[in-house]
Structures are given as structure tokens and as C-alpha cells.
Design a protein around this motif. Structure first.
Motif, PDB file in Angstrom:
ATOM      1  N   SER A  39       0.962  -0.900  -0.131  1.00 24.30           N
ATOM      2  CA  SER A  39      -0.455  -0.131  -0.198  1.00 24.30           C
ATOM      3  C   SER A  39       0.891   1.129  -0.031  1.00 24.30           C
ATOM      4  N   SER A  41       0.828   5.625  -1.324  1.00 23.91           N
ATOM      5  CA  SER A  41      -0.632   6.897  -1.799  1.00 23.91           C
ATOM      6  C   SER A  41       0.372   7.725  -2.430  1.00 23.91           C
ATOM      7  N   ASN A 104      -2.078   1.005  -4.884  1.00 26.10           N
ATOM      8  CA  ASN A 104      -1.949   2.815  -5.013  1.00 26.10           C
ATOM      9  C   ASN A 104      -2.964   2.534  -4.598  1.00 26.10           C
ATOM     10  N   LYS A 105      -3.226   4.184  -3.298  1.00 30.97           N
ATOM     11  CA  LYS A 105      -4.753   4.612  -2.906  1.00 30.97           C
ATOM     12  C   LYS A 105      -5.697   4.957  -4.314  1.00 30.97           C
ATOM     13  N   GLN A 106      -5.034   5.867  -5.048  1.00 34.90           N
ATOM     14  CA  GLN A 106      -5.895   6.127  -6.353  1.00 34.90           C
ATOM     15  C   GLN A 106      -6.657   4.856  -6.732  1.00 34.90           C
ATOM     16  N   LYS A 108      -7.009   2.086  -4.926  1.00 41.17           N
ATOM     17  CA  LYS A 108      -7.735   1.243  -3.793  1.00 41.17           C
ATOM     18  C   LYS A 108      -9.339   1.950  -4.151  1.00 41.17           C
ATOM     19  N   ASP A 109      -9.030   3.455  -4.550  1.00 41.41           N
ATOM     20  CA  ASP A 109     -10.390   3.900  -4.088  1.00 41.41           C
ATOM     21  C   ASP A 109     -11.814   3.864  -5.509  1.00 41.41           C
TER      22      ASP A 109
END
Length: 417
Positions: A39, A41, A104-106, A108-109
């Protein structure tokens, strides 16, 4: 790159069962399974977290464990080891890249899972890089998927499996019988050859690659035709795997209905798992159980096909008459490993032990699936589908698959809503 093939000690299903059981028992005994971090960001977090020495050591440790298991499985199944020794590091590296992209956070969103990226990366490599044939042949896709499915049993409570499994078996009976007959009828109308027609009907209605292989064995089918049917199954599973979860969301289907739809219509177990993962935990659970319900029918189907083929065709009278042993021979043994894992975690282990090992087992299970989809991408060549002079089998397969999707949706909605 020729390599002498050894006599198998176990078939692929039993190999997956034993290796999955060993992983579970080692975890329960306290063996530490490395858990790398994926993970991140931004670039700062990427460098600080993913490229830290501890994380690199964890990735290396996970590689060594999975490498040893893959080599052992290849040896037990009597497949060429030297080729796998050379290809596995490449597959693992690409799979790690997919895990990093999905972390990557984006990303995952957007609810995009690592299996999507591993499949896409594998397809890019498989279709735009001239991989040697020995490399493609060394890819152990089925073994990786089956080990992952055995481990998946650790997260499914046995009572839920019995409840969903009874409905899944009912759905499987309705879908298999109706879709098989429709596919057989359509292919006959199109003038598809008898043996190809049998393989296509089984692949669409039962469980994809395994059903096609079992049917080919039951009727002594042409291996080139079998390879073509397998290519159809693998290529059509890709858009179904990615698109059907979003169609289900658009239709506002409950997770249980979506899972039953995915498990009953997508033709490969790995693609079912990937699609279920995109939807949610309940959809993953139901889709897996429904797919297993179809897999269980494979032995009975192979036996029935053997009987039909032997007694309906004069030129096949010399073939050995089928026996009840065909049912056990074709039964997918890895299902037993899945059930063993579910029983162990439902009734035997303490809550404290389950809490301690659940996450590490979930992580390595995910990694096996990611490896499998990297392999699927690398071994899939879209051009193979369009180099055939006769397009009738392709048309028959696609028409039957469309019917399968529609019928399974209706049945899943009636049974699981």
C-alpha cells in the motif's frame, strides 16, 4: 528447450491439496509467512515503505517460499522442472509489480484488484513479447489457482458453505442441463463437428477448461480441437470477469445473487475468484461455492458423455466401455482440500489461532491468484482465435455463452435473492 518429463507422483489436483494443506498446517504451527507491504499513496510513501530494506527482505522471503512450493508441485505432478525454475522468477516479478500498482491509494478507491493488473500485464507480455514456447508451456496456471482455492477454504465457514452449496448444486443442475443442450443444439445447427460440439457444450455449461479436457478424454477427442476450445474459454473469461461485476452493480443485484451469477456463468475458477473479489466478500464466497458445485458435477458429466459417445457411434465400439470409476477419476480433488480447510477453521481451531493465521494465509492466497492471472495473460494469444479458417465453432461458443449468461442470471436471482 527439451526436458525429460518424469512420471507424476500425484496428479495436479492432489498436488494442490497437499501443498495447500502444508501451507495451512505450517501457519497453524507458528511458521511465519512473510507479509510484504504494497500500500502506498505517493512517491514519498512508495520509497519509504515499499523500498525499505525490511519490505524487500519480506518480498524475497515470500518469493523463496512460493518458489519452493511451485518447484515441489511441478516435481510431484511430473512436469518439467528446469523450465519452471527459469520462468517462475519472471512471473513472480510481474505479479509483484501488479501488487504494487493495485496498492496505490487512488487505484484502491476505484476498487481495482491486483488480479486485474496481473492479467493485463500478462496479456501485454503474452501478446506483444515473443515468449519462447518452453516458457509458455512451463506456466503452472491451474496449479497456482488450485492452491489458492484450497487456501480460500480457510475463510469460508462450513455452515455457510452447506447452505449456499445446496442452492448452488440446484442452480448447477438447472444451468448445466439447459446450457449443455442449447450449446449442443446450436453447434449442430451451425454444422460444427461432433467431437468439437461435445467439447464446446461441456466447456460452456460445466466448468470451462477442466470440462473440455474431461470431455476430450471421454471421447478421445482431437488435441488440436481441444486447444482451440481452451483458447476460447480463456479469452472469453477475460471480458466476463471484468465486465460482469459492473453490470451487476448497474442492475443493483444483491451480492449473493451477483456471486451466484458469476460462479455459474464464468468458465474458469480463477476468473470466478477474480470477479467475486471485485464485488465483495459475500460475492466471492458465494461465487466460489457455486463454481465448486458445478465442478462436482464434472465426474457425472464425463461418465454420461462417455456412455453416450461409446454407444451412439459405431466407429467408437472399439473404445473401452465406461465404468463408474470415471466419476471418481474426473472428480475435481482440490474441492476436497477446500472442504478440509473449511472444516478445520470452522470446528477444530481456536478463535485465537484463527485470528493469528487468518491474515497471513489470506495474503499468500491472494499472491497465488495473482501469479495464476499473470500466467493466464502470458499464455493467452488473441491471434490464435482468428487464425482458424472455420469460424463456426467460435460463433457457436459465443452464442452458447450468451445464453449461459442470461439463463444463469435468471436462476441465480430466483434462488439467491
Amino acid at each position: 528447450m527439451a526436458e525429460k518429463v518424469a512420471k507424476p507422483i500425484l496428479n495436479e489436483d492432489w498436488t494442490a491439496v497437499w501443498l495447500g494443506a502444508i501451507i495451512i498446517l505450517l501457519a497453524v504451527a507458528g511458521f511465519t509467512i512473510p507479509k510484504p507491504a504494497f500500500s502506498w499513496s505517493d512517491s514519498t510513501a512508495f520509497v519509504a515503505k515499499l523500498l525499505s530494506s525490511d519490505n524487500i527482505v519480506a518480498i524475497a522471503g515470500l518469493f523463496l517460499i512460493m518458489y519452493a512450493i511451485a518447484v515441489t508441485g511441478t516435481w510431484l505432478a511430473g512436469k518439467p522442472i528446469r523450465a519452471l525454475v527459469q520462468s517462475f522468477p519472471v512471473v513472480f516479478f510481474v505479479s509483484i509489480l501488479a501488487m504494487i500498482l493495485a496498492g496505490n491509494k487512488q487505484i484502491k478507491d476505484l476498487n481495482l484488484e491486483a488480479v486485474i493488473f496481473s492479467l493485463c500485464l500478462g496479456l501485454l507480455i503474452g501478446n506483444f513479447v515473443n515468449l519462447p514456447q518452453w516458457f509458455r508451456n512451463s506456466l503452472q496456471t491451474e496449479l497456482f489457482v488450485k492452491i489458492g482455492l484450497v487456501l480460500l477454504g480457510t475463510s469460508i465457514i462450513f455452515g455457510d458453505m452447506l447452505k449456499a452449496g445446496s442452492l448452488g448444486l440446484l442452480q448447477a443442475l438447472i444451468v448445466v442441463l439447459s446450457v449443455w443442450y442449447f450449446a449442443f443444439w446450436v453447434c449442430k445447427k451451425l454444422g460444427v463437428e461432433d467431437d468439437m460440439r461435445m467439447m464446446i457444450s461441456s466447456a460452456v455449461s460445466i466448468c470451462g477448461v477442466s470440462a473440455a479436457i474431461a470431455t476430450a478424454g471421454a471421447i478421445s477427442g482431437d488435441t488440436k480441437k481441444l486447444s482451440y476450445v481452451i483458447s476460447l474459454v480463456l479469452v472469453t473469461a477475460i471480458p466476463m470477469m471484468i465486465g460482469m461485476p459492473y453490470i451487476a452493480q448497474w442492475l443493483q443485484l444483491p451480492e449473493a445473487v451477483t456471486g451466484a451469477w458469476l460462479g455459474g456463468s464464468i468458465d474458469t475458477s480463477g476468473a470466478v475468484v477474480a470477479a467475486g473479489t471485485l464485488v465483495g466478500e459475500e460475492a466471492l464466497k458465494i461465487s466460489t461455492i457455486v463454481k465448486f458445485s458445478q465442478n462436482v458435477l464434472l465426474g457425472l458429466a464425463a461418465f454420461a458423455i462417455s456412455v453416450y459417445w461409446t454407444y451412439s457411434r459405431k466407429e467408437n465400439q472399439a473404445i473401452e466401455k465406461p465404468t463408474l470409476s470415471v466419476i471418481w477419476e474426473r472428480f475435481p480433488k482440490f474441492v476436497l482440500g477446500f472442504v478440509f480447510a473449511s472444516l478445520l477453521f470452522s470446528f477444530v481451531l481456536s478463535g485465537e489461532t484463527i485470528t493469528a493465521v487468518k491474515e497471513p494465509l489470506k495474503n499468500i492466497q491472494t499472491m497465488w491468484f495473482v501469479l495464476a492471472f499473470t500466467s493466464i495473460g502470458m499464455e493467452t494469444k488473441f491471434a490464435d482465435l482468428f487464425h482458424q479458417d472455420n469460424k463456426k465453432p467460435l460463433y457457436g461458443f459465443l452464442i452458447a455463452q450468451g445464453f449461459n449468461i442470461l439463463v444463469t442470471l435468471i436462476v441465480a436471482y430466483l434462488l439467491f435473492r
